[in-house]
Design a protein around this motif. Structure first.
Motif, mmCIF file in Angstrom:
data_model
loop_
_atom_site.group_PDB
_atom_site.id
_atom_site.type_symbol
_atom_site.label_atom_id
_atom_site.label_comp_id
_atom_site.label_asym_id
_atom_site.label_seq_id
_atom_site.Cartn_x
_atom_site.Cartn_y
_atom_site.Cartn_z
ATOM 1 N N GLY A 94 -17.908 24.260 40.665
ATOM 2 C CA GLY A 94 -17.219 25.074 39.660
ATOM 3 C C GLY A 94 -17.549 26.540 39.748
ATOM 4 O O GLY A 94 -17.993 27.147 38.784
ATOM 5 N N ASP A 95 -17.319 27.117 40.878
ATOM 6 C CA ASP A 95 -17.464 28.560 40.968
ATOM 7 C C ASP A 95 -16.286 29.127 41.727
ATOM 8 O O ASP A 95 -15.484 28.414 42.322
ATOM 9 N N ARG A 111 -29.390 30.656 35.110
ATOM 10 C CA ARG A 111 -28.418 29.626 34.792
ATOM 11 C C ARG A 111 -29.092 28.282 34.595
ATOM 12 O O ARG A 111 -30.000 27.924 35.308
ATOM 13 N N LYS A 112 -28.573 27.522 33.672
ATOM 14 C CA LYS A 112 -29.135 26.199 33.509
ATOM 15 C C LYS A 112 -28.365 25.206 34.360
ATOM 16 O O LYS A 112 -27.137 25.219 34.408
ATOM 17 N N SER A 113 -29.090 24.355 35.028
ATOM 18 C CA SER A 113 -28.451 23.352 35.870
ATOM 19 C C SER A 113 -27.771 22.289 35.022
ATOM 20 O O SER A 113 -28.256 21.902 33.973
ATOM 21 N N LEU A 114 -26.634 21.838 35.511
ATOM 22 C CA LEU A 114 -25.903 20.797 34.791
ATOM 23 C C LEU A 114 -25.994 19.458 35.526
ATOM 24 O O LEU A 114 -25.327 18.495 35.160
ATOM 25 N N GLU A 165 -26.751 16.417 33.425
ATOM 26 C CA GLU A 165 -25.863 16.104 32.305
ATOM 27 C C GLU A 165 -25.288 14.699 32.436
ATOM 28 O O GLU A 165 -25.021 14.236 33.543
ATOM 29 N N PRO A 166 -25.074 14.061 31.306
ATOM 30 C CA PRO A 166 -24.495 12.717 31.346
ATOM 31 C C PRO A 166 -22.995 12.721 31.613
ATOM 32 O O PRO A 166 -22.419 11.680 31.892
ATOM 33 N N ALA A 205 -19.284 17.743 33.945
ATOM 34 C CA ALA A 205 -20.315 18.776 33.987
ATOM 35 C C ALA A 205 -20.997 18.822 35.353
ATOM 36 O O ALA A 205 -21.196 19.897 35.921
ATOM 37 N N ARG A 206 -21.316 17.667 35.875
ATOM 38 C CA ARG A 206 -21.983 17.656 37.183
ATOM 39 C C ARG A 206 -21.051 18.170 38.275
ATOM 40 O O ARG A 206 -21.481 18.873 39.191
ATOM 41 N N SER A 207 -19.796 17.797 38.182
ATOM 42 C CA SER A 207 -18.839 18.302 39.166
ATOM 43 C C SER A 207 -18.750 19.814 39.104
ATOM 44 O O SER A 207 -18.786 20.496 40.134
ATOM 45 N N VAL A 208 -18.635 20.326 37.902
ATOM 46 C CA VAL A 208 -18.555 21.771 37.723
ATOM 47 C C VAL A 208 -19.794 22.449 38.292
ATOM 48 O O VAL A 208 -19.719 23.520 38.885
ATOM 49 N N ASP A 209 -20.906 21.804 38.128
ATOM 50 C CA ASP A 209 -22.133 22.382 38.649
ATOM 51 C C ASP A 209 -22.105 22.460 40.171
ATOM 52 O O ASP A 209 -22.680 23.367 40.774
ATOM 53 N N SER A 210 -21.431 21.513 40.809
ATOM 54 C CA SER A 210 -21.371 21.502 42.273
ATOM 55 C C SER A 210 -20.311 22.451 42.826
ATOM 56 O O SER A 210 -20.548 23.152 43.806
#
Lengths: 148, 148
Positions: B22-23, B4-7, B10-11, B15-20
């Motif tokens: 978003g699962d 997986r690519k880390s978000l 991202e600007p 996207a950053r929230s989803v990365d934290s």
DNA sequence: CAGTATCCCTCAAGATACTG
DNA sequence: CAGTATCTTGAGGGATACTG
């Protein structure tokens, strides 16, 4: 049998929502849709994700009634993915995620994309009043600017 | 290399929230935390998820500064997972997901768990016009009732 | 352009047994 | 009780080639 268990029968609305859109890509697709992205290749380029996965997610979002296929707005005979009413009502979710991210996931003066009011063209403050439907801001009143 | 690519770089704040969070499980753990769940076995029983995955998610949420370990409130010497300020500020996200789910993922008179105001003990209407100060509803003002 | 079809790898997820 | 360890399976994801 390790496969994922469906949460669609859960009594908790949060659980059902998570089951529909609680994955890495769906919310980002929806975010892009709010930003006016409509076509396959544009989603793909914007998100940098594999085409097969994008295809799968778009199909699931259409099945879930969040996106729908329309004939292209311009002359071409292609199809476009646009948010349904149901999809548009996800706006508060996206805004809430955005506000949380802005506040907690960025360094003090690190640049990030911002919400702008379509009419005034001015950025919407991070903690602006935002509610579901009786609220101040709707999907048609704001859009996302790509850069800061 | 398929990983997986880390978000996180991202600007876009979304996207950053989803990365934290978003699962599938993280948001449900957070939802439970808002509902007062604090201990490993309680999360496990409430969510019905595998213990190893729960362990992994709790650790990641602690690393992300969303949960923190405290010594138990009762006499026991065990630890408890509680929301940090950062974690509590996810309340609007959970509420938004809840409201969307209530409106779009349930049949007309299908029962579901509801938000109640802690003070009055009355359910918070799905599309309530909310506060005047711009806030939605703070974590200390409402809680979730398990059943309808 | 808008996908579908493959191939392949990694990891999320479930089940269960085990430890302090 | 609160995890850790191990095993297995399948979904998620990336890359790329192909088709109408």
């Amino acid at each position: 049998m390790p496969s994922r268990k469906s949460l669609q029968a859960e009594p908790c609305p949060v659980a059902r929502s998570v089951d529909s859109i609680g994955d890495r890509w769906s919310l980002l697709i929806i975010r892009d849709a709010f930003d006016g992205v409509r076509r396959f290749s544009d989603f793909q380029r914007s998100l940098g994700m594999a085409r097969n996965i994008l295809s799968d997610r778009l199909r699931k979002l259409v099945e879930a009634g969040i996106l729908e296929l329309q004939t292209a707005s311009d002359g071409t005979s292609y199809q476009e993915y646009v948010l349904t009413r149901k999809g548009q009502s996800l706006f508060p979710v996206v805004v809430a995620l955005r506000q949380w991210g802005e506040k907690h996931l960025f360094a003090k003066d690190e640049p990030h994309s911002v919400l702008v009011d379509k009419r005034s063209g001015r950025p919407v403050p991070v903690m602006s009043p935002q509610a579901s439907d009786g609220g101040v801001l709707s999907a048609t009143e704001a859009e996302v600017r790509k850069v800061d």
